[in-house]
Design a protein around this motif. Structure first.
Motif, mmCIF file in Angstrom:
data_model
loop_
_atom_site.group_PDB
_atom_site.id
_atom_site.type_symbol
_atom_site.label_atom_id
_atom_site.label_comp_id
_atom_site.label_asym_id
_atom_site.label_seq_id
_atom_site.Cartn_x
_atom_site.Cartn_y
_atom_site.Cartn_z
ATOM 1 N N ASN A 20 50.147 8.002 -31.437
ATOM 2 C CA ASN A 20 51.468 8.173 -32.033
ATOM 3 C C ASN A 20 52.493 8.018 -30.916
ATOM 4 O OD1 ASN A 20 53.851 9.047 -33.229
ATOM 5 N ND2 ASN A 20 52.848 10.649 -34.419
ATOM 6 N N VAL A 21 53.207 6.896 -30.903
ATOM 7 C CA VAL A 21 54.133 6.582 -29.818
ATOM 8 C C VAL A 21 55.568 6.706 -30.319
ATOM 9 C CG1 VAL A 21 54.807 4.880 -28.090
ATOM 10 C CG2 VAL A 21 52.428 4.979 -28.872
ATOM 11 N N THR A 22 56.386 7.427 -29.592
ATOM 12 C CA THR A 22 57.799 7.584 -29.916
ATOM 13 C C THR A 22 58.633 6.813 -28.894
ATOM 14 O OG1 THR A 22 57.410 9.776 -30.838
ATOM 15 C CG2 THR A 22 59.678 9.234 -30.229
ATOM 16 N N ILE A 23 59.544 5.967 -29.376
ATOM 17 C CA ILE A 23 60.373 5.129 -28.502
ATOM 18 C C ILE A 23 61.831 5.327 -28.900
ATOM 19 C CG2 ILE A 23 60.765 2.807 -27.589
ATOM 20 C CD1 ILE A 23 58.041 2.082 -29.040
ATOM 21 N N ALA A 24 62.707 5.552 -27.928
ATOM 22 C CA ALA A 24 64.128 5.695 -28.233
ATOM 23 C C ALA A 24 64.974 5.109 -27.108
ATOM 24 C CB ALA A 24 64.492 7.170 -28.438
ATOM 25 N N ASN A 25 66.114 4.538 -27.503
ATOM 26 C CA ASN A 25 67.146 4.099 -26.558
ATOM 27 C C ASN A 25 66.574 3.159 -25.488
ATOM 28 O OD1 ASN A 25 69.953 4.251 -25.996
ATOM 29 N ND2 ASN A 25 69.524 5.499 -24.195
ATOM 30 N N SER A 26 65.730 2.237 -25.901
ATOM 31 C CA SER A 26 65.071 1.331 -24.959
ATOM 32 C C SER A 26 65.387 -0.124 -25.317
ATOM 33 C CB SER A 26 63.558 1.580 -24.963
ATOM 34 O OG SER A 26 63.268 2.866 -24.454
ATOM 35 N N ILE A 27 65.117 -1.008 -24.383
ATOM 36 C CA ILE A 27 65.439 -2.425 -24.530
ATOM 37 C C ILE A 27 64.159 -3.248 -24.507
ATOM 38 C CG2 ILE A 27 66.567 -4.404 -23.432
ATOM 39 C CD1 ILE A 27 68.635 -2.421 -22.302
ATOM 40 N N PHE A 28 64.021 -4.150 -25.498
ATOM 41 C CA PHE A 28 62.906 -5.091 -25.552
ATOM 42 C C PHE A 28 63.476 -6.500 -25.484
ATOM 43 C CE2 PHE A 28 61.307 -1.249 -27.370
ATOM 44 C CZ PHE A 28 59.947 -1.221 -27.111
ATOM 45 N N THR A 29 63.029 -7.281 -24.507
ATOM 46 C CA THR A 29 63.562 -8.632 -24.372
ATOM 47 C C THR A 29 62.486 -9.592 -23.868
ATOM 48 O OG1 THR A 29 65.263 -10.005 -23.305
ATOM 49 C CG2 THR A 29 64.457 -8.128 -22.046
ATOM 50 N N GLU A 30 62.352 -10.721 -24.520
ATOM 51 C CA GLU A 30 61.472 -11.818 -24.111
ATOM 52 C C GLU A 30 60.003 -11.425 -24.053
ATOM 53 O OE1 GLU A 30 63.095 -14.710 -21.136
ATOM 54 O OE2 GLU A 30 64.525 -13.077 -20.762
ATOM 55 N N ASN A 31 59.600 -10.413 -24.826
ATOM 56 C CA ASN A 31 58.170 -10.127 -24.978
ATOM 57 C C ASN A 31 57.594 -11.063 -26.044
ATOM 58 O OD1 ASN A 31 58.101 -7.525 -23.324
ATOM 59 N ND2 ASN A 31 59.652 -7.016 -24.871
ATOM 60 N N GLN A 32 56.324 -11.409 -25.940
ATOM 61 C CA GLN A 32 55.709 -12.210 -26.996
ATOM 62 C C GLN A 32 55.668 -11.426 -28.309
ATOM 63 O OE1 GLN A 32 51.938 -13.930 -25.735
ATOM 64 N NE2 GLN A 32 52.714 -14.252 -23.654
ATOM 65 N N GLU A 33 55.445 -10.128 -28.226
ATOM 66 C CA GLU A 33 55.502 -9.228 -29.380
ATOM 67 C C GLU A 33 56.029 -7.896 -28.869
ATOM 68 O OE1 GLU A 33 52.587 -7.586 -32.997
ATOM 69 O OE2 GLU A 33 51.738 -8.663 -31.283
ATOM 70 N N ASP A 34 57.020 -7.346 -29.551
ATOM 71 C CA ASP A 34 57.640 -6.117 -29.033
ATOM 72 C C ASP A 34 56.742 -4.893 -29.236
ATOM 73 O OD1 ASP A 34 59.885 -7.384 -28.056
ATOM 74 O OD2 ASP A 34 61.044 -7.095 -29.900
ATOM 75 N N VAL A 35 56.280 -4.679 -30.474
ATOM 76 C CA VAL A 35 55.527 -3.480 -30.810
ATOM 77 C C VAL A 35 54.385 -3.847 -31.748
ATOM 78 C CG1 VAL A 35 55.611 -1.213 -31.924
ATOM 79 C CG2 VAL A 35 57.542 -1.988 -30.545
ATOM 80 N N HIS A 36 53.192 -3.286 -31.480
ATOM 81 C CA HIS A 36 52.063 -3.508 -32.382
ATOM 82 C C HIS A 36 51.260 -2.223 -32.495
ATOM 83 C CE1 HIS A 36 48.964 -5.840 -34.483
ATOM 84 N NE2 HIS A 36 48.117 -5.037 -33.865
ATOM 85 N N ALA A 37 50.885 -1.839 -33.716
ATOM 86 C CA ALA A 37 50.061 -0.657 -33.946
ATOM 87 C C ALA A 37 48.934 -0.988 -34.904
ATOM 88 C CB ALA A 37 50.903 0.481 -34.518
ATOM 89 N N ASP A 38 47.729 -0.432 -34.639
ATOM 90 C CA ASP A 38 46.635 -0.635 -35.575
ATOM 91 C C ASP A 38 46.825 0.310 -36.772
ATOM 92 O OD1 ASP A 38 45.716 1.914 -34.906
ATOM 93 O OD2 ASP A 38 43.929 1.225 -33.852
#
Length: 216
Positions: free
Chosen positions: A194-212
């Protein structure tokens, strides 16, 4: 203080086991170390602290040839203002550890920049670039480790949370990674992450977020 190989072969390890008080490593350069088995105990890092609290400041680790450049087990560890580069596998491996990794840099390590298992740590103001696998790997029921104000660039995976771990990621930049954040279940004895993400920047990733399916 410099620890380095006297010839082409790796020199082995600096091991600290069941020390009665905190050990301090300050202004030390470690390079081209390996691993060792001593009295039946396997020491996987060229600096290894088992059941021994440790503080590492203004130090560098490069060219380790075994599983880890630095390995700490069952202890409190505080790592600040240090550099980890061109190690063959993990730069830091922390197992059942409390403490922090702060204001440090990691570049071109073969496997993970920081690998933690069963641990609750604060990872703050770190720059991790071009790890062969994860910038940061968090597993085995690590309870709310905090990743704060960091930059994660060019890794296969920026942060991987797995096996009932609950990382919290704040104010962090994910750039040019294969996957920015990956959450999944690896071992059957655990659940998903269980991952919590806040106030962050995603740039030029092949995929930003993935969860099973068992993670979120």
């Amino acid at each position: 203080i410099t620890f380095k190989a006297s010839g082409p072969a790796p020199w082995g390890v600096f091991g600290i086991v069941e020390a009665p008080a905190q050990s301090s490593i300050r202004w030390v350069q470690f390079s081209n170390g390996g691993d060792a088995k001593v009295n039946g105990m396997y020491l996987s890092g060229m600096l290894a602290a088992h059941h021994s609290d440790i503080r590492i400041t203004y130090s560098s680790f490069s060219g380790a040839t075994a599983d880890d450049a630095l390995n700490v087990k069952h202890a409190n560890a505080v790592i600040t203002f240090s550099d980890f580069s061109r190690n063959s596998a993990d730069a830091i491996d922390l197992d059942w550890v409390t403490g922090s990794v702060e204001d440090s840099t990691f570049e071109s390590n073969g496997n993970d920049g920081i690998d933690i298992s069963g641990s609750t740590l604060t990872l703050v103001h770190n720059i991790i670039k071009h790890s062969g696998d994860k910038c940061i790997s968090i597993g085995e029921n690590s309870h709310e480790p905090l990743i704060l104000n960091s930059v994660l660039v060019g890794c296969a995976i920026g942060v991987e949370g797995k096996d009932s771990s609950t990382p919290i990621i704040l104010n962090t930049v994910f750039a040019k990674n294969g996957i920015g954040v990956h959450a999944y279940q690896k071992k059957e004895i655990f659940g998903g992450a269980n991952v919590t993400i806040a106030n962050s920047i995603f740039t030029e990733n092949q995929e930003d977020v993935h969860a099973d399916p068992g993670s979120k």
